[in-house]
Scaffold this motif. Structure first.
Motif, PDB file in Angstrom:
ATOM      1  N   LEU A  13      33.425  43.363  27.169  1.00  0.00           N
ATOM      2  CA  LEU A  13      34.678  43.203  27.716  1.00  0.00           C
ATOM      3  C   LEU A  13      35.225  44.794  28.121  1.00  0.00           C
ATOM      4  O   LEU A  13      36.269  44.829  28.912  1.00  0.00           O
ATOM      5  N   ILE A  16      36.175  46.304  31.894  1.00  0.00           N
ATOM      6  CA  ILE A  16      36.070  45.371  32.915  1.00  0.00           C
ATOM      7  C   ILE A  16      37.380  45.120  33.561  1.00  0.00           C
ATOM      8  O   ILE A  16      38.408  45.051  32.912  1.00  0.00           O
ATOM      9  N   PRO A  18      39.857  42.733  35.833  1.00  0.00           N
ATOM     10  CA  PRO A  18      40.249  41.168  35.878  1.00  0.00           C
ATOM     11  C   PRO A  18      39.738  41.073  37.175  1.00  0.00           C
ATOM     12  O   PRO A  18      39.943  41.666  38.088  1.00  0.00           O
ATOM     13  N   TYR A  19      39.482  39.576  37.246  1.00  0.00           N
ATOM     14  CA  TYR A  19      39.196  38.925  38.671  1.00  0.00           C
ATOM     15  C   TYR A  19      40.269  39.043  39.517  1.00  0.00           C
ATOM     16  O   TYR A  19      41.249  38.522  39.236  1.00  0.00           O
ATOM     17  N   ASN A  93      38.559  26.134  38.016  1.00  0.00           N
ATOM     18  CA  ASN A  93      38.213  27.091  37.102  1.00  0.00           C
ATOM     19  C   ASN A  93      38.317  26.799  35.728  1.00  0.00           C
ATOM     20  O   ASN A  93      37.345  27.125  34.713  1.00  0.00           O
ATOM     21  N   SER A 118      31.621  34.285  42.165  1.00  0.00           N
ATOM     22  CA  SER A 118      31.605  35.501  41.269  1.00  0.00           C
ATOM     23  C   SER A 118      32.210  35.313  40.052  1.00  0.00           C
ATOM     24  O   SER A 118      31.935  36.048  38.943  1.00  0.00           O
ATOM     25  N   MET A 119      32.757  33.918  39.882  1.00  0.00           N
ATOM     26  CA  MET A 119      33.377  33.721  38.528  1.00  0.00           C
ATOM     27  C   MET A 119      32.448  33.057  37.446  1.00  0.00           C
ATOM     28  O   MET A 119      32.642  32.887  36.302  1.00  0.00           O
ATOM     29  N   GLU A 122      31.305  35.105  34.822  1.00  0.00           N
ATOM     30  CA  GLU A 122      32.783  35.473  34.056  1.00  0.00           C
ATOM     31  C   GLU A 122      32.845  34.249  32.776  1.00  0.00           C
ATOM     32  O   GLU A 122      33.448  34.387  31.591  1.00  0.00           O
ATOM     33  N   TYR A 123      32.594  32.993  33.449  1.00  0.00           N
ATOM     34  CA  TYR A 123      32.533  31.738  32.666  1.00  0.00           C
ATOM     35  C   TYR A 123      31.614  31.985  31.315  1.00  0.00           C
ATOM     36  O   TYR A 123      32.089  31.818  30.270  1.00  0.00           O
ATOM     37  N   ARG A 125      30.166  34.770  30.393  1.00  0.00           N
ATOM     38  CA  ARG A 125      30.637  36.017  29.458  1.00  0.00           C
ATOM     39  C   ARG A 125      31.678  35.464  28.529  1.00  0.00           C
ATOM     40  O   ARG A 125      31.685  35.792  27.380  1.00  0.00           O
ATOM     41  N   ASP A 126      32.717  34.709  29.048  1.00  0.00           N
ATOM     42  CA  ASP A 126      33.891  34.321  28.175  1.00  0.00           C
ATOM     43  C   ASP A 126      33.491  33.250  27.018  1.00  0.00           C
ATOM     44  O   ASP A 126      34.331  33.220  26.087  1.00  0.00           O
ATOM     45  N   TRP A 131      23.189  34.373  30.639  1.00  0.00           N
ATOM     46  CA  TRP A 131      23.471  34.301  32.049  1.00  0.00           C
ATOM     47  C   TRP A 131      22.309  34.482  32.636  1.00  0.00           C
ATOM     48  O   TRP A 131      21.728  35.712  32.347  1.00  0.00           O
TER      49      TRP A 131
END
Length: 367
Positions: A13, A16, A18-19, A93, A118-119, A122-123, A125-126, A131
């Motif tokens: 993180l 990075i 934020p989106y 989301n 693009s999210m 990130e899901y 990663r979180d 991935w």
């Protein structure tokens, strides 16, 4: 240099951003796929009344199972979907995050096919989920055989299939979804296939919904949102339909009382006005198709779209075009493959402003 102590932030993180899409105060906002038509005064009045009633009980926790809302969502979806097959959260989301929390995690993998939302990574990663990205064809369609081969090779726990796809607007044939779901089901550890239908209501006539596959596909989840067609982006309500086993798994990872009483009241009241709120969908479809035709007449490449946005290009310097549009008071999205831009469909007045600004930007680019 900051004197603040180094925080124990997860290494992946660090650095990075934020989106988030750019938020600029411009006259014409066509960058985040919102419905440009606000709810009518009749809808507003009913939502206000529902919120007022909910407010009287705000000293108590909300219905943890959001029973009335699930019943209303099941009724809206049809296709034999029961309330027990419905899950909802604060926007699609959070629905997606629940799915990755339940079925992803360390040692597991999620798969999708680029270009896509693009999210999604990130899901992953979180939730500390691996991935892997497959690829779409040059026209942004998905080669079913290649997708099945990747699913067999990677053996993902979760496959994310947006249809219509964001940012391209491309819808998936049901045969392709069924083939991918079948391949995921026979992996040594079966995977969940999520068809993200955030823009489903904008599909062109004859384009089916993956809801049709639910009765025969137990590892399938079909996600929707009220942010787009329902003009309820500020209400933050996303939901899915799936086998009850999938919904029960999501109960395990959700935070306690994750849907507030106010959110439940707003969404339930809005669903009672579904016909009225969706009445503008046909107008937006027509405006989208006219935009596709107009953009192609300007000599641009345009992806076929079943959503409320259009991806177009190609530009040697798309950022310069984007900036020129901003100078003319029009905000669109710089997203997707290099050289492409995406415009959300707005009102006729907004789309006229977009076309006027784009003509000027294209002229400036040729100078």
């Amino acid at each position: 240099m900051s004197d603040a102590p180094r925080l124990p932030l997860r290494e992946e993180l660090r650095g990075i951003e934020p989106y988030g899409a750019p938020q600029l105060d411009l006259p014409v906002l066509l960058n985040v796929n919102e419905n440009p038509y606000p709810p009518s005064e009749a809808v507003v009045a009913d939502v206000v009344a529902a919120v007022a009633e909910a407010t009287r009980g705000l000293n108590r926790y909300p219905d943890r199972e959001f029973t009335r809302l699930r019943e209303a969502l099941a009724g809206y979806l049809g296709h034999g979907v029961t309330p027990e097959q419905v899950w909802a959260a604060n926007g699609s989301n959070e629905v997606m995050l629940h799915l990755l929390q339940a079925f992803g995690g360390p040692g597991r993998t999620a798969v999708s096919f680029a270009p896509t939302y693009s999210m999604y990574p990130e899901y992953a990663r979180d939730t500390v989920t691996g991935w892997v990205t497959g690829h779409r064809e040059t026209d942004f369609t998905l080669d079913g055989a290649a997708a099945v081969a990747l699913v067999k090779e990677v053996q993902p726990s979760v496959v994310l299939l947006p249809s219509p796809n964001n940012p391209t607007g491309t819808a998936l044939p049901l045969d392709t979804v069924a083939e991918i779901a079948a391949a995921a089901a026979v992996n040594p550890e079966p995977g969940v296939v999520v068809v993200d239908e955030a823009y489903a209501e904008f599909r062109r006539e004859g384009t089916p919904s993956a809801l049709e596959l639910l009765p025969t596909t137990p590892n399938l989840a079909v996600s929707r949102t009220m942010s787009k067609a329902f003009a309820l982006a500020g209400g933050r309500l996303g939901y899915l339909a799936a086998a009850t086993g999938i919904c029960d798994a999501l109960r395990v990872v959700r935070l306690p009382y994750h849907l507030s009483a106010v959110t439940q009241a707003v969404a339930t009241a809005a669903l009672a006005h579904a016909d009225e709120l969706l009445a503008r969908v046909d107008d937006l479809r027509r405006e989208r198709d006219e935009t596709v035709t107009w953009l192609r007449a300007q000599g641009l490449e345009v992806a076929d779209s079943d959503a409320n946005f259009v991806l177009f290009g190609r530009f040697e310097d798309r950022h310069a075009i984007w900036e020129d549009l901003v100078q003319h008071g029009v905000l669109i999205r710089e997203t997707g493959p290099d050289g492409w831009l995406r415009v959300s469909i707005g009102t006729p007045v907004e789309m006229t402003a977009f076309r006027t600004a784009l003509v000027q930007a294209l002229e400036n680019g040729k100078a």
